[in-house]
Write an enzyme that holds these catalytic residues in place. Structure first.
Site, mmCIF file in Angstrom:
data_model
loop_
_atom_site.group_PDB
_atom_site.id
_atom_site.type_symbol
_atom_site.label_atom_id
_atom_site.label_comp_id
_atom_site.label_asym_id
_atom_site.label_seq_id
_atom_site.Cartn_x
_atom_site.Cartn_y
_atom_site.Cartn_z
ATOM 1 N N ASP A 307 -2.612 13.286 -9.913
ATOM 2 C CA ASP A 307 -3.167 12.313 -8.966
ATOM 3 C C ASP A 307 -2.234 11.124 -8.725
ATOM 4 O O ASP A 307 -2.390 10.412 -7.745
ATOM 5 C CB ASP A 307 -4.534 11.828 -9.454
ATOM 6 N N TYR A 391 -13.391 12.714 -7.028
ATOM 7 C CA TYR A 391 -13.423 12.022 -8.316
ATOM 8 C C TYR A 391 -13.104 10.545 -8.155
ATOM 9 O O TYR A 391 -12.342 10.170 -7.267
ATOM 10 C CB TYR A 391 -12.351 12.634 -9.233
#
Ligand code: CU
Length: 647
Positions: A307, A391
């Site tokens: 990420d 998320y």
């Protein structure tokens, strides 16, 4: 998704007061204009990063107010027509391109613009629409497409292409939580350079899960009662001060920075001790992070994401809201970033700064006299929160009055999931709702700590507690002791946690001693941790080599910033920490960087659905002989010495 707004740009002749101030929107615009003209850039160029080219450490450390600053931008750009990547340094003062280099064989991060454009491209694809039709899905406007990175599985025709293997969901209405209904088995493969679907993998129809997964108040009934007001009131100003990007609070001093890749960066963290400003960390940032998933099926084996290195966690930062994300007297820092075409964008309120009550700091009651002394603990919180598709990650630095620093990641948001057939019990996941499974996965975070404990020359020691053998020196068998071992080279310093020996690591300055003659140190105290379960030869293990050790120590090099290398997107593996440390360089009594990997192990629970209660993971840095005694003795009783906190 991030709240990005174009910002009006004024005069580009911005004056910065400190060499580590992040680029302003005006500087970003100016850097792009200089580069466009001097390199004759076409319209098909995308800008992955436009950040401050940080000046050399010795310049920053010697800097005094008013010294001249030569502001420079470091830029990563790529050309969609040629799939070529370039790095450039632009001098904002001289208005020149100082350096320009083609970086062969790499793929920059997937930019936020590509997220949006990829979704549009997928929805327009006839092959994708045919796959939807096969599943009875007719309203393509309700489809959500998340552009997952491709990884690198050695497939020949994927090498050199800029790809996404997208994953898709279906909303039942425009505001429905689409993550309740994965369009299972359909994986559009997108060429991000051409921004078109090159094929659609169809692994077979699985029915959409039957239930909604909505969590907003309008979808819920029967809120619990009994919550009375609890207000955080700071009737005067807060105890911190902010000048430009410099923060001071309770003897702590540091500078705030922000990059699209790393998000929040803290610089020159120091603590004032008897009038001396004592350095501890020069630069603290996310080195990378990775989320490997455990399902081996053909439709899910590619599921892992870096990420930081593949997306850019700063680019995905939220605009924070007073009273919701942070409570009390808040100071916000905005983040000046860029879109992929080089225009400045601003994330307002990207970083939150505030103080919190934190229970008791220390206490003792003299039970004979009844005399009690107790002090309240206060902590300063610097944080940002990023939304990575489904998320949420909150990144929180905490500073305490006793010299302790803590870093915590708060994991929340919506589980990445998959539809399963009715009655199927997934081996590699948990059933979290009818016909909806969430795969087992792990989150590994690498934190890069450029340490300066009372100066640049530091060493790292491992401390293990050992039981003494029973014998003449230990006749009763009660003896145990802490043993300190120097980690002198990079290979010696590749370590894992061991809670059974109470293992921790000391970052010491061997040349500076406290009153007791001990070298001044900070202790890296691990919290929750785990090792990866992916096979060492799996591609995710090779590409995220940093996750296979919890501790790494490297000698400081300005170009060694990213734990999995600067370009992990579609990288075949081996880059970053594993590559640099092969040289086994010395890390004793020199300018060192400590990298700590910590893993959060996530076996999903039904309680994580439809939105996860926050889970925390992180570590602490505590002074060990850095001070001569408890440095928080001078914290006054919270009632000014007249009341029950001091008798
Ligand atoms: Cu998780």
């Amino acid at each position: 998704m991030a709240n990005l707004k174009p910002v009006p740009v004024q005069d580009p002749s911005t004056t910065s007061s400190h060499p580590l101030d992040p680029l302003t929107a005006a500087e970003i615009e100016s850097a792009v204009a200089i580069l466009r003209v001097q390199r004759s850039l076409g319209q098909r160029v995308r800008f992955e990063s436009i950040v401050l080219n940080e000046p050399p450490k010795d310049f920053v450390l010697a800097f005094e107010d008013g010294d001249a600053i030569n502001r420079e931008a470091f830029i990563i750009l790529f050309d969609n027509d040629t799939s070529a990547t370039y790095e450039a340094i632009v001098s904002l003062k001289e208005r020149t391109v100082k350096s320009w280099a083609h970086i062969p064989g790499v793929q920059p991060r997937i930019t936020l613009d590509e997220f949006y454009e990829c979704e549009i491209a997928v929805k327009e694809s006839p092959e994708f629409r045919a796959a939807l039709q096969k599943r009875g899905i007719t309203d393509v406007s309700l489809v959500m497409v998340d552009p997952w990175p491709a990884g690198n599985f050695g497939v020949e025709d994927e090498q050199g292409a800029r790809l996404s293997f997208a994953r898709c969901w279906l909303r039942s209405s425009p505001t429905d939580n689409g993550y309740a209904r994965p369009i299972e088995g359909v994986i559009p493969v997108v060429d991000l350079n051409k921004m078109e679907v090159i094929r659609v993998e169809d692994h077979g129809v699985v029915a959409l899960p039957p239930n909604d997964g909505n969590y907003a108040p309008e979808s819920l009934e029967g809120f619990r009662t009994g919550l009375k007001p609890l207000e955080i009131v700071q009737p005067e100003v807060p105890s911190f001060t902010v000048v430009g990007n410099e923060v001071s609070w309770q003897k702590w001093n540091f500078r705030v920075g922000f990059t699209p890749r790393e998000g929040l960066v803290l610089y020159t963290i120091s603590y004032e001790d008897q009038g001396r400003k004592r350095p501890i960390i020069y630069r603290a940032s996310l080195g990378d992070m990775v989320v490997p998933y455990g399902d081996p099926s053909p439709r899910n084996f590619r599921k892992n994401a870096f990420d930081v290195g593949e997306y850019g966690i700063g680019m995905l930062a939220n605009s924070l809201t007073l009273g919701c994300d942070c409570l009390g007297q808040i100071y916000y820092f905005d983040a000046a970033l860029n879109d992929s075409r080089g225009a400045p964008v601003q994330i307002q309120n990207a970083v939150c700064l505030h103080e919190e009550d934190f229970g008791i700091l220390w206490k003792h009651v003299d039970w004979r006299t009844g005399q009690a002394e107790v002090r309240r603990s206060r902590r300063l919180v610097v944080s940002f929160i990023a939304t990575v598709a489904n998320y949420e990650y909150g990144f929180f630095w905490y500073f305490y009055q006793d010299g302790k620093i803590e870093f915590q990641v708060k994991l929340t948001g919506i589980l990445n999931n998959a539809a399963v057939d009715s009655g199927e019990l997934p081996k590699y996941g948990t059933l979290i709702a009818p016909q909806l499974a969430a795969h087992i996965h792990q989150h590994f975070f690498s934190i890069r700590l450029d340490m300066t404990v009372d100066g640049l020359q530091n060493s790292v020691y491992e401390v293990n507690t050992k039981a003494e053998a029973k014998g003449p020196d230990n006749p009763q068998g009660n003896a145990f002791y802490a043993e300190k071992t120097l980690l002198a080279t990079e290979l010696e310093a590749q370590r894992t946690v061991n809670p059974m020996s109470g293992r921790y690591w000391l970052i010491s300055n061997p040349s500076v001693h406290n009153e007791l003659g001990q070298p001044v140190s900070y202790k890296l105290a691990p919290g929750e941790n785990v090792l990866p379960f992916a096979h060492p030869e799996s591609t995710v293990s090779k590409r995220a080599g940093f996750m296979r050790k919890h501790l790494w120590v490297t000698p400081y090099r300005p170009d060694e910033m990213a734990a999995a290398g600067p370009y992990p997107n579609q990288h075949p593996g081996g880059a970053g920490l594993p590559e640099w440390t092969k040289a086994d360089r010395e890390v004793e009594n020199t300018d060192i960087v400590v990298w700590y990997t910590f893993g959060h192990h996530h076996v999903p629970r039904p309680e994580d659905w439809p939105v996860m209660p926050v889970m925390c993971t992180g570590f602490s840095l505590l002074p060990v002989g850095f001070f001569d005694r408890n440095p928080a003795l001078d914290v006054p009783p919270s009632d000014g010495g007249n009341g029950h906190c001091h008798t």
